[in-house]
Design a protein around this motif. Structure first.
Motif, PDB file in Angstrom:
ATOM      1  N   ASP A   1      -9.281   8.821  -7.299  1.00 31.67           N
ATOM      2  CA  ASP A   1     -10.214   7.533  -7.137  1.00 31.67           C
ATOM      3  C   ASP A   1      -9.560   6.603  -6.721  1.00 31.67           C
ATOM      4  N   THR A   2      -8.234   6.314  -7.235  1.00 31.74           N
ATOM      5  CA  THR A   2      -7.234   5.082  -6.990  1.00 31.74           C
ATOM      6  C   THR A   2      -6.790   5.117  -5.512  1.00 31.74           C
ATOM      7  N   TRP A   3      -6.622   6.426  -4.889  1.00 35.00           N
ATOM      8  CA  TRP A   3      -6.213   6.403  -3.595  1.00 35.00           C
ATOM      9  C   TRP A   3      -7.324   6.176  -2.821  1.00 35.00           C
ATOM     10  N   LYS A   4      -8.540   6.345  -2.917  1.00 44.81           N
ATOM     11  CA  LYS A   4      -9.575   6.164  -1.810  1.00 44.81           C
ATOM     12  C   LYS A   4      -9.902   4.596  -2.046  1.00 44.81           C
ATOM     13  N   GLY A   5      -9.431   3.958  -2.872  1.00 44.47           N
ATOM     14  CA  GLY A   5      -9.620   2.603  -2.971  1.00 44.47           C
ATOM     15  C   GLY A   5      -8.430   1.679  -2.480  1.00 44.47           C
ATOM     16  N   LEU A   6      -7.402   2.368  -1.920  1.00 39.92           N
ATOM     17  CA  LEU A   6      -6.342   1.850  -1.114  1.00 39.92           C
ATOM     18  C   LEU A   6      -6.598   1.667   0.442  1.00 39.92           C
ATOM     19  N   PRO A   7      -6.081   0.843   1.179  1.00 48.92           N
ATOM     20  CA  PRO A   7      -6.405   0.631   2.549  1.00 48.92           C
ATOM     21  C   PRO A   7      -5.394   1.796   3.153  1.00 48.92           C
ATOM     22  N   ARG A   8      -5.841   2.332   4.154  1.00 53.40           N
ATOM     23  CA  ARG A   8      -4.931   3.227   5.113  1.00 53.40           C
ATOM     24  C   ARG A   8      -3.828   2.611   5.603  1.00 53.40           C
ATOM     25  N   LEU A   9      -2.782   3.632   5.683  1.00 53.66           N
ATOM     26  CA  LEU A   9      -1.398   3.092   6.357  1.00 53.66           C
ATOM     27  C   LEU A   9      -1.538   3.537   7.935  1.00 53.66           C
ATOM     28  N   ASP A  10      -0.499   3.491   8.789  1.00 54.74           N
ATOM     29  CA  ASP A  10      -0.469   4.048   9.866  1.00 54.74           C
ATOM     30  C   ASP A  10      -0.825   5.530   9.793  1.00 54.74           C
TER      31      ASP A  10
ATOM     32  N   THR B   1       0.975  -1.261  -0.060  1.00 60.14           N
ATOM     33  CA  THR B   1       0.059  -0.036  -0.137  1.00 60.14           C
ATOM     34  C   THR B   1       0.801   1.309   0.129  1.00 60.14           C
ATOM     35  N   ARG B   2       1.818   1.242   0.677  1.00 54.66           N
ATOM     36  CA  ARG B   2       2.607   2.333   0.993  1.00 54.66           C
ATOM     37  C   ARG B   2       3.474   2.669  -0.457  1.00 54.66           C
ATOM     38  N   ALA B   3       4.056   1.504  -1.094  1.00 51.20           N
ATOM     39  CA  ALA B   3       4.455   1.674  -2.456  1.00 51.20           C
ATOM     40  C   ALA B   3       3.373   2.368  -3.584  1.00 51.20           C
ATOM     41  N   ALA B   4       2.210   1.734  -3.377  1.00 53.61           N
ATOM     42  CA  ALA B   4       1.306   2.184  -4.254  1.00 53.61           C
ATOM     43  C   ALA B   4       1.002   3.619  -4.042  1.00 53.61           C
ATOM     44  N   LYS B   5       0.983   3.952  -3.007  1.00 55.25           N
ATOM     45  CA  LYS B   5       0.485   5.561  -2.595  1.00 55.25           C
ATOM     46  C   LYS B   5       1.789   6.407  -2.851  1.00 55.25           C
ATOM     47  N   GLU B   6       2.961   5.971  -2.892  1.00 52.33           N
ATOM     48  CA  GLU B   6       4.021   6.677  -3.055  1.00 52.33           C
ATOM     49  C   GLU B   6       4.290   6.811  -4.527  1.00 52.33           C
ATOM     50  N   ALA B   7       3.712   5.886  -5.332  1.00 53.63           N
ATOM     51  CA  ALA B   7       3.685   5.893  -6.765  1.00 53.63           C
ATOM     52  C   ALA B   7       2.561   6.980  -7.250  1.00 53.63           C
TER      53      ALA B   7
ATOM     54  N   ASP C   1       0.334   7.965   6.617  1.00 56.55           N
ATOM     55  CA  ASP C   1      -0.830   8.146   5.632  1.00 56.55           C
ATOM     56  C   ASP C   1      -0.839   9.560   5.521  1.00 56.55           C
ATOM     57  N   ASP C   2      -0.746  10.192   6.586  1.00 58.19           N
ATOM     58  CA  ASP C   2      -1.059  11.904   6.464  1.00 58.19           C
ATOM     59  C   ASP C   2       0.044  12.595   5.861  1.00 58.19           C
ATOM     60  N   GLU C   3       1.197  12.079   5.749  1.00 59.49           N
ATOM     61  CA  GLU C   3       2.428  12.729   5.422  1.00 59.49           C
ATOM     62  C   GLU C   3       2.081  12.527   3.854  1.00 59.49           C
ATOM     63  N   LEU C   4       1.948  11.401   3.474  1.00 58.12           N
ATOM     64  CA  LEU C   4       1.629  10.890   1.931  1.00 58.12           C
ATOM     65  C   LEU C   4       0.418  11.802   1.307  1.00 58.12           C
ATOM     66  N   TRP C   5      -0.556  12.005   2.117  1.00 53.39           N
ATOM     67  CA  TRP C   5      -1.795  12.649   1.682  1.00 53.39           C
ATOM     68  C   TRP C   5      -1.434  14.024   1.478  1.00 53.39           C
ATOM     69  N   HIS C   6      -0.531  14.703   2.297  1.00 53.79           N
ATOM     70  CA  HIS C   6      -0.322  15.981   2.461  1.00 53.79           C
ATOM     71  C   HIS C   6       0.434  16.189   1.054  1.00 53.79           C
ATOM     72  N   ARG C   7       1.451  15.596   0.760  1.00 48.91           N
ATOM     73  CA  ARG C   7       2.275  15.574  -0.618  1.00 48.91           C
ATOM     74  C   ARG C   7       1.480  15.514  -1.696  1.00 48.91           C
ATOM     75  N   PHE C   8       0.370  14.558  -1.693  1.00 50.97           N
ATOM     76  CA  PHE C   8      -0.526  14.290  -2.828  1.00 50.97           C
ATOM     77  C   PHE C   8      -1.345  15.498  -2.998  1.00 50.97           C
ATOM     78  N   SER C   9      -1.991  15.925  -1.777  1.00 54.69           N
ATOM     79  CA  SER C   9      -2.944  17.037  -1.810  1.00 54.69           C
ATOM     80  C   SER C   9      -2.149  18.100  -2.492  1.00 54.69           C
ATOM     81  N   HIS C  10      -0.978  18.519  -1.908  1.00 56.75           N
ATOM     82  CA  HIS C  10      -0.195  19.575  -2.163  1.00 56.75           C
ATOM     83  C   HIS C  10       0.157  19.737  -3.641  1.00 56.75           C
ATOM     84  N   ALA C  11       0.372  18.678  -4.135  1.00 64.85           N
ATOM     85  CA  ALA C  11       0.590  18.381  -5.800  1.00 64.85           C
ATOM     86  C   ALA C  11      -0.814  18.906  -6.651  1.00 64.85           C
ATOM     87  N   ARG C  12      -1.869  18.605  -6.098  1.00 63.98           N
ATOM     88  CA  ARG C  12      -3.180  18.882  -6.740  1.00 63.98           C
ATOM     89  C   ARG C  12      -3.321  20.346  -6.672  1.00 63.98           C
ATOM     90  N   SER C  13      -2.967  20.798  -5.604  1.00 62.42           N
ATOM     91  CA  SER C  13      -3.311  22.221  -5.248  1.00 62.42           C
ATOM     92  C   SER C  13      -2.374  23.171  -6.333  1.00 62.42           C
TER      93      SER C  13
END
Length: 409
Positions: free
Chosen positions: A153-162, A121-127, A166-178
């Motif tokens: 949509d792909t992100w929402k379908g993946l399980p949560r990490l610790d 899951t971590r590898a998928a979210k990092e990708a 999860d928060d750190e990766l989501w922050h980067r993901f959200s920042h890129a979208r912004s």
């Protein structure tokens, strides 16, 4: 007194069980024969053995949680130690020991599986994050925007990490979208500003063109109209509605002036006849552009012809529709070629065709791999089913590839 290999009943009715550590009392019996006493306590042993068998089944055949399994095992172990039953209690204890090892192994396996799943899951979210950060700098606004929405949509379908990871990766993901959204908004804001600036420039040109429409300074005013036309072309495009409305006014003002000039110069038939000859030559030059083999060169050639056409002036009234019709035919052919070129190079349609081709190719590859396995396994029914599915999917892929080739034509 009565006895069997695992227990006995003495003269006073006391019932004993034999274990590796010796005999111990499990109860007393006064209501019947010693044989009945042993049978009663043997049934209790069988009941305890059945409970252990049930736990063995749940551990080995179901997804019973390790914690629940351990609780049940501890309960049964206590029952075996203090069992008021006659039978091979040592064997029951050994079964529980074996089961305890299995529970521990299963717990280790599940922990490893959870760790593996978390790593995947971590590898998928990092990708996803890496791709989003790359897309953040894209200027393919529609294509990149669609892809970013798909990544969400792909992100929402993946399980949560610790939570921290999860928060750190989501922050980067959200920042890129912004970042992408900010760049896109800035681009279209600039585009709107440029179109507004073009509108303001063309408003000024239209105002001057309309003021000149009543001029009788034929030569100077015609030259000024040519200057205004050059400025119009250099100003860029305004918003479509404004562009069409302003262009109609601009051309209307020109028409008023040139029609007035034509009325004054009616007697100058010789000049108009010469204009007709020049436009006949330009129409022939324009028609020589066809058939179109180089769209860019054709447009440049037509612009040159059109500018010289406008500069020539009026021709006899009865010749104008025919001459205009000849030039309009060339203009129409170039517009149609331009539209065809746009359709062939449409980035959105090409992106969709490319995406569909990739999906179909992946499906064909997957079905082919499954078919190869079925053939190797000698599974005839599965081979037939997969061959049918593969033929259908291959037909779709061939059609998609044909459509994609049209974009490259």
């Amino acid at each position: 007194m009565s006895s069997d290999p695992w227990g006995r009943v003495d003269e006073q009715g006391t019932v004993y069980v034999r274990t590796a550590e010796g005999e111990r009392v499990v109860g007393s019996w006064q209501a019947g024969s010693p044989e009945e006493a042993l049978a009663y306590f043997e049934r209790k042993y069988q009941g305890l053995s059945a409970e252990i068998g049930l736990l063995e089944h749940r551990v080995r055949k179901t997804d019973l949680a390790a914690k629940d399994a351990q609780t049940a095992l501890d309960h049964l172990r206590a029952q075996v130690v203090e069992a008021h039953a006659v039978g091979d209690l040592d064997a029951l204890a050994k079964r529980l020991d074996t089961l305890a090892g299995e529970i521990e192994s299963r717990q280790v396996e599940r922990k490893a599986a959870r760790a593996k799943a978390a790593d995947e899951t971590r590898a998928a979210k990092e990708a996803l994050v890496a791709e989003a950060e790359q897309l953040a700098e894209s200027t393919q606004w529609r294509e990149a925007g669609d892809r970013l929405r798909a990544l969400v949509d792909t992100w929402k379908g993946l399980p949560r990490l610790d939570r921290k990871s999860d928060d750190e990766l989501w922050h980067r993901f959200s920042h890129a979208r912004s970042v992408f959204s900010k760049h896109r908004k800035a681009h279209f804001a600039q585009l709107d500003a440029e179109r507004e600036q073009a509108r303001a420039v063309k408003e000024r040109l239209v105002t001057e063109a309309e003021a000149l429409s009543s001029s009788t300074e034929w030569g100077d005013t015609a030259a000024r109209y040519r200057d205004l036309m050059a400025q119009w072309k250099a100003a860029g495009r305004a918003q479509r509605d404004a562009e069409d409305e302003l262009w109609a006014r601009f051309r209307g003002a020109q028409d008023v002036f040139f029609q007035a000039r034509s009325a004054v110069f009616t007697e100058r038939d010789a000049e108009q006849t010469e204009n007709q000859k020049l436009k006949e030559a330009l129409a022939t030059e324009a028609e020589a552009i066809l058939p179109i083999t180089d769209l860019k060169a054709a447009k440049a050639a037509l612009r040159d012809v059109s500018e010289r056409w406008e500069a020539i002036g009026h021709v006899p009234r009865d010749a104008k529709p025919r001459l205009d019709g000849r030039l309009n035919s060339v203009e129409r052919a170039i517009r149609e070629a331009e539209e065809a070129e746009w359709q062939r190079s449409n980035p959105e349609a090409k992106a969709r065709a490319t995406g569909m081709t990739s999906l179909l190719q992946a499906a064909v590859d997957k079905l082919q791999a499954e078919l190869n396995k079925a053939r190797a396994a000698g599974n005839a029914s599965k081979v037939a089913k997969l061959e049918s599915e593969l033929a259908g999917r291959q037909a779709l892929l061939d059609q998609a590839l044909k459509s994609l080739q049209e974009f490259s034509g």
